[in-house]
Design a protein around this motif. Structure first.
Motif, mmCIF file in Angstrom:
data_model
loop_
_atom_site.group_PDB
_atom_site.id
_atom_site.type_symbol
_atom_site.label_atom_id
_atom_site.label_comp_id
_atom_site.label_asym_id
_atom_site.label_seq_id
_atom_site.Cartn_x
_atom_site.Cartn_y
_atom_site.Cartn_z
ATOM 1 N N SER A 1 0.829 -1.207 0.000
ATOM 2 C CA SER A 1 0.000 0.000 0.000
ATOM 3 C C SER A 1 0.865 1.259 0.000
ATOM 4 N N VAL A 2 2.022 1.206 0.684
ATOM 5 C CA VAL A 2 2.934 2.356 0.696
ATOM 6 C C VAL A 2 3.488 2.603 -0.704
ATOM 7 N N ALA A 3 3.802 1.518 -1.407
ATOM 8 C CA ALA A 3 4.331 1.657 -2.769
ATOM 9 C C ALA A 3 3.264 2.193 -3.719
ATOM 10 N N ARG A 4 2.036 1.689 -3.605
ATOM 11 C CA ARG A 4 0.968 2.158 -4.499
ATOM 12 C C ARG A 4 0.623 3.623 -4.238
ATOM 13 N N ALA A 5 0.803 4.072 -2.982
ATOM 14 C CA ALA A 5 0.524 5.476 -2.665
ATOM 15 C C ALA A 5 1.501 6.413 -3.367
ATOM 16 N N ARG A 6 2.667 5.889 -3.753
ATOM 17 C CA ARG A 6 3.691 6.711 -4.404
ATOM 18 C C ARG A 6 3.928 6.317 -5.855
ATOM 19 N N CYS A 7 3.055 5.468 -6.370
ATOM 20 C CA CYS A 7 3.202 5.033 -7.761
ATOM 21 C C CYS A 7 1.834 4.655 -8.305
ATOM 22 N N PRO B 1 11.018 -12.797 9.693
ATOM 23 C CA PRO B 1 9.602 -12.767 10.090
ATOM 24 C C PRO B 1 8.740 -11.818 9.264
ATOM 25 N N ASP B 2 9.312 -10.680 8.838
ATOM 26 C CA ASP B 2 8.513 -9.698 8.094
ATOM 27 C C ASP B 2 9.114 -9.353 6.735
ATOM 28 N N LEU B 3 10.066 -10.161 6.262
ATOM 29 C CA LEU B 3 10.682 -9.894 4.958
ATOM 30 C C LEU B 3 11.128 -11.204 4.325
ATOM 31 N N MET B 4 10.857 -11.335 3.031
ATOM 32 C CA MET B 4 11.304 -12.485 2.247
ATOM 33 C C MET B 4 11.906 -11.976 0.936
ATOM 34 N N MET B 5 12.946 -12.660 0.479
ATOM 35 C CA MET B 5 13.564 -12.291 -0.791
ATOM 36 C C MET B 5 13.671 -13.519 -1.681
ATOM 37 N N VAL B 6 13.441 -13.298 -2.975
ATOM 38 C CA VAL B 6 13.624 -14.359 -3.961
ATOM 39 C C VAL B 6 14.579 -13.855 -5.039
ATOM 40 N N GLU B 7 15.305 -14.777 -5.615
ATOM 41 C CA GLU B 7 16.130 -14.445 -6.772
ATOM 42 C C GLU B 7 15.576 -15.178 -7.982
ATOM 43 N N TYR B 8 15.809 -14.622 -9.142
ATOM 44 C CA TYR B 8 15.355 -15.245 -10.380
ATOM 45 C C TYR B 8 16.254 -14.751 -11.508
ATOM 46 N N TYR B 9 16.112 -15.367 -12.656
ATOM 47 C CA TYR B 9 16.899 -14.969 -13.827
ATOM 48 C C TYR B 9 15.953 -14.414 -14.890
ATOM 49 N N LEU C 1 5.879 -8.105 4.891
ATOM 50 C CA LEU C 1 4.591 -8.481 5.474
ATOM 51 C C LEU C 1 3.811 -7.219 5.813
ATOM 52 N N GLU C 2 2.620 -7.107 5.218
ATOM 53 C CA GLU C 2 1.797 -5.912 5.398
ATOM 54 C C GLU C 2 0.354 -6.337 5.649
ATOM 55 N N TRP D 1 1.751 -10.677 2.062
ATOM 56 C CA TRP D 1 3.081 -10.377 1.536
ATOM 57 C C TRP D 1 2.942 -9.494 0.305
ATOM 58 N N ALA D 2 3.685 -8.382 0.307
ATOM 59 C CA ALA D 2 3.565 -7.394 -0.768
ATOM 60 C C ALA D 2 4.948 -6.885 -1.166
ATOM 61 N N LEU D 3 5.015 -6.338 -2.379
ATOM 62 C CA LEU D 3 6.272 -5.817 -2.920
ATOM 63 C C LEU D 3 6.440 -4.337 -2.566
ATOM 64 N N PRO D 4 7.524 -3.969 -1.882
ATOM 65 C CA PRO D 4 7.798 -2.541 -1.630
ATOM 66 C C PRO D 4 8.474 -1.926 -2.860
ATOM 67 N N PHE D 5 7.709 -1.778 -3.913
ATOM 68 C CA PHE D 5 8.241 -1.351 -5.207
ATOM 69 C C PHE D 5 8.653 0.123 -5.165
ATOM 70 N N ASN D 6 9.952 0.384 -5.416
ATOM 71 C CA ASN D 6 10.450 1.767 -5.457
ATOM 72 C C ASN D 6 11.389 1.999 -6.641
ATOM 73 N N GLU D 7 11.354 1.113 -7.615
ATOM 74 C CA GLU D 7 12.295 1.202 -8.740
ATOM 75 C C GLU D 7 12.097 2.479 -9.552
ATOM 76 N N HIS D 8 10.847 2.908 -9.710
ATOM 77 C CA HIS D 8 10.602 4.130 -10.486
ATOM 78 C C HIS D 8 11.169 5.360 -9.767
ATOM 79 N N ILE D 9 11.163 5.338 -8.422
ATOM 80 C CA ILE D 9 11.729 6.459 -7.659
ATOM 81 C C ILE D 9 13.251 6.470 -7.795
ATOM 82 N N LEU D 10 13.867 5.285 -7.696
ATOM 83 C CA LEU D 10 15.322 5.198 -7.830
ATOM 84 C C LEU D 10 15.775 5.633 -9.224
ATOM 85 N N LYS D 11 14.984 5.294 -10.216
ATOM 86 C CA LYS D 11 15.300 5.729 -11.580
ATOM 87 C C LYS D 11 15.264 7.248 -11.684
#
Length: 294
Positions: free
Chosen positions: A140-146, A172-180, A197-198, A202-212
């Protein structure tokens, strides 16, 4: 069996009608005993061979119980058995259904099952251009800014595929996956997704557009705005090493040495704990700022 028609001089046998002496305890003709408990004489034991018909035998209680029951009782018994079998089948089906629901629920709430499945769904939606479904995997935090439109514009227009999904970080409140990720004509590249964890999901804290955008502001030498946007990226994902490194660099250029040193040290620590796409050159620059600020 007691004799009937007794007189002072003889006893009449109730079986064959023969008159016997009153002293007799059995009939001289057929051997029928007049009083219970006396053994039959030879004449009585061999009465069937002499053509004398023995008295009819009454059916015993055990024999009477084996008689065929009425049809209504048989139908009731059959219906009871059918109901019993039906109840047993129902209980078995109910137990199986509850087990299946419990298994599905366990897969949903178990992060080691839920997060890889959600990551696969997210990557599949992105690779197929289904941005609306992918967008609702964001926190929800990511969607509020994107907005959905910003999210869509950030995605690559080049077709790509993914594989090799693997869970690499469990907290407990964070998981990471890797992929190709593979683009046409290029070697597959390793990439990462972070889930937080939200509200029980489980949700994605998407901030790639901000970093760009921060990277673009650095090139434009707009340090004030770069500092604000880097801090915004950290608000979405405080444990993102890239966002922390950008904030460190913006603080350094903004002449905030104490803040720059602290943020660079945190960026290096986060990079050790959480894999990221920070380049070796960027890491070298972050280390230099951290050492300079000591």
């Amino acid at each position: 069996m007691a004799a009937s028609g007794e007189s002072p001089t003889f006893k009449t046998c109730g079986q064959c009608g023969f008159r016997n002496s009153v002293q007799k305890n059995y009939c001289d003709q057929c051997g029928n005993p007049f009083a219970p408990g006396h053994d039959l004489p030879a004449a009585g034991r061999y009465a069937p061979l002499m053509g004398i018909t023995p008295p009819p035998i009454k059916p015993s209680t055990a024999a009477r119980t084996t008689q065929r029951k009425p049809a209504s009782q048989r139908w009731m018994a059959a219906a009871y058995r059918i109901r019993s079998i039906g109840s047993l089948i129902f209980l078995i089906c109910l137990a199986f259904g509850l087990f299946t629901l419990g298994l599905d629920y366990w897969k949903t709430v178990n992060p080691q099952k839920a997060v890889p499945r959600q990551a696969a769904s997210y990557l599949t939606a992105l690779s197929q251009g289904d941005y609306a479904n992918a967008y609702y995997s964001l926190s929800s935090v990511a969607r509020a800014r994107c907005s959905l439109e910003e999210f869509r514009l950030h995605q690559s227009a080049v077709n790509w595929t993914w594989n090799g999904l693997n869970l690499i970080k469990k907290e407990p409140d964070l998981m990471m996956v890797e992929y190709y990720i593979a683009h046409p004509g290029k070697e597959p590249e390793k990439n990462y997704l972070t889930f937080v964890l939200e509200d029980g999901h489980w949700a994605l804290p998407f901030n790639e557009h901000i970093l760009k955008n921060v990277k673009k502001l650095f090139k434009q030498k707009n340090i004030d705005m770069a500092l604000i946007r880097a801090q915004e990226a950290l608000t979405v994902n405080p444990r993102d090493p890239v966002a922390r490194a950008y904030f460190c660099q913006a603080s350094h250029w903004h002449k905030l040495p104490a803040q720059a040193g602290r943020e660079c040290a945190l960026a290096l620590k986060l990079h050790q704990d959480y894999p990221s796409q920070i380049s070796p050159a960027a890491l070298k620059h972050v280390r230099a700022i951290a050492n300079q600020s000591r």
